[in-house]
Design an enzyme around this catalytic site. Sequence first.
Site, short mmCIF file in Angstrom:
data_model
loop_
_atom_site.label_atom_id
_atom_site.label_comp_id
_atom_site.label_asym_id
_atom_site.label_seq_id
_atom_site.Cartn_x
_atom_site.Cartn_y
_atom_site.Cartn_z
N LYS A 1 -21.15 103.87 -63.41
CA LYS A 1 -20.60 103.38 -62.11
C LYS A 1 -20.37 104.39 -61.24
O LYS A 1 -19.50 105.36 -61.63
CB LYS A 1 -19.25 102.31 -62.42
CG LYS A 1 -18.69 102.21 -61.03
CD LYS A 1 -17.38 102.29 -60.54
CE LYS A 1 -17.05 101.73 -59.18
NZ LYS A 1 -15.56 102.06 -58.82
N GLY B 1 -20.49 102.50 -56.40
CA GLY B 1 -19.33 102.16 -55.99
C GLY B 1 -19.15 102.07 -54.64
O GLY B 1 -17.88 102.22 -54.19
#
Length: 311
Positions: free
Chosen positions: A166, A196
């Site tokens: 992420k 993200g």
Amino acid sequence: MTIPTPLTGVVPPVCTPLTPDREVDVPSLLRLVDHLVEGGVHGLFVLGSTSEVAYLTDRQRRLVVEAVAGHVGGRLPLLAGVIDMTTPRVVDHVREVTAAGADAVVATAPFYARTHPAEIARHYRLIAAASPVPVIAYDIPAAVHTKLPADVILDLAAEGTVAGLKDSSGDLAGFRQVVTGARSRPDVTGFSVLTGSELLIDAALALGADGAVPGLANVDPQGYVRLDRLCRSGDQEAARAEQERLCALFGMVTVGDPARMGGGSSALGAFKAALYLRGVIECPVTAEPQVPLSAEEVERVGKYLAGAGLL
């Protein structure tokens, strides 16, 4: 449930609604989960930055995972943050959240103590050895003051230590290096690369990202699911228009007065105010010591919602 390899689509970092006395508001949390599931999201990420994980006690962290896991009942993959300063503390969180029902764990590099890239790699190997579920690396240098090197992540992916990344680094060139490496290296398979960034999802998917973890998807899950679908169908003009609508909506994170609060208080306060105004959560308070939005600032959040067709 077993998470898909790779994990794709929209996986919101779920806000943690709180009561006025700063306990987890479980009924509001479950309404938020229903709001996200009904919006068509592809997974849920609890105990991330947008979840205010750094402010929650260990008891509150476990309660969040137990409540969401019990409510979702395996309908969607459930990722849980195990974010803490050092490896032993992270391993403790792994034990707690997996016992509570998490399908994967999300871990940053160690912080507070300074670490070498070799120590970061060892950190992830030790977490993976202790975890009964896949480990996803979380690159957020603004919070942990360490950038995860692309070569370290790709090597960990090749050996099966981490199942995904992420990326909240804001480094699009570095993100591209990971995406390209994940696609070109024959020893990297089933590895998920997730952005993200709320503002660059169309660009990230065009680069070859597998999906997105946008905090603003708490407020408008349908919009981000629509954006994901448009990008995958190749409708670039419609995708650009939807991304630009979401970028305008993201302007709500600036409503807080910078003379009295930080950017985190402003952004998280805006997300919660939006959820409150949309009737999803009962109370828009953020965890202490964050400064709450004023009534006038909440009103400004409402104007962003109206402009995006959400009120």
